[in-house]
Design an enzyme around this catalytic site. Sequence first.
Site: not given
Length: 330
Positions: A63, A85, A189, A220, A283, A314
Site C-alpha cells: 500500500k 482516507t 480486495g 464480489d 520463514k 501483499s
Amino acid sequence: MSIYNSKSTNNFAVNYNQIAAAANHLYSIAHRTPVITSATVNQLTKCEVFFKCENFQRTGSFKFRGAYNALSQLSETQKQSGVLTYSSGNHAQAIALAGKLLNIPTTIVMPNNAPEVKKSATRGYGAEIIFYDINQTTREKLAEEIAEKRGSTIIPPYDHPDIIAGQGTAALELIEEVGNLDLLLVCCGGGGLLSGCAIATKNLLKNCRVVGVEPKNADDATRSFYSKTLQSVHNPNTIADGARTPYLGKLNLPLILNYVDDMVTVSESAILRTMYFMWERMKLVIEPTGALAATALLEGIVKVSGVRVGVIISGGNVDLKQVGELFNRI
C-alpha cells in the site's frame, strides 16, 4: 481469457506510462522488495515460483507504493489542507507514513474492530484516527462528511488512478528482476493492486496470464469478473481483513475485465494452511490477505505445471497476539 488489447487502452483511467512514472516517483523512497524462491515450493508445485515480498515494504505492505505516489502529486494547497482516507489498516499506515514524509496532515477513518497492530502503527506514523462502527455507518459516507467540513482531499484505498499506478510498480519490479513469467497470481480486495499489476504485466509480458485471488467469503470481485457487472458483499466474514472491501473500485472493474485472465477464490482454512506453511517453511511473516495468491497455487486451485509463476505477497501486518488463535483453527 482477458480481452486485453494494447490498442484499446487509452480509454482507461490508468495506463502503463503512469506506472512507469510512479516507479520514478517511488525511486529511493519505497523499498525494492526482495524476490524469494523456495526449492520446496518448486518441488510441490512442479513450477519455478517467485514470491514478490511486499511484506518487507515500508509499513509492511504494498500500500505504501500507491499512497506515496498519490500524495506526492497533490498541489501545495491540497497538501496544506491535509488528506483523509478510510482503511482497515494497511492503506491507513501507508497514507500516514507518506504524509509524514511529505509533511502532509493525515486523517484516517478506521473501523473500531481493525487489528490493533494496524491501529498502533497508524498512530505511530502521526495520523489522526477517527473510529466508526461498521454496523451504523459506511466509511465512505463518514469520510465525505469529515472531508467537506475540513476541506481535506480524500485519497481512497484503491479507486484512484495514482493509487493504482503506484501498486502496479510491484509487478514492474518483479518482472524487471526475474524476466519472463507464464503466470502472475495477485490477491484482490478493492482491485487496486490487481489492476495495476495486470496493466504492468500485460504491457511487459503479453503472454503472461494474470489471475486474481480473493476469499470465498468475500467473492464480489470474482462475481463481478464473470458477470461483467459490479457486484457487492456486505461486511464479509473473512480472516483476510484486507479483502473485506464491499466492491471493486469503479476504475478497477473495467481494468480487471480488460487485463486480467481469470479470478479464483480460496477458503478460510486454505488461507490459514498456506499462511502457516509460509511462516514455518519459508520463514516469512505474512498476514492472511498476504497469503491469498500463494494459496491459489499451493492448494492447487490454479492448476499449472512446468511454468514460471510470480506470486505477489501483499503484506505482513498480522497481530502477533492472535497468531496462535489463528493457527489453532487449522
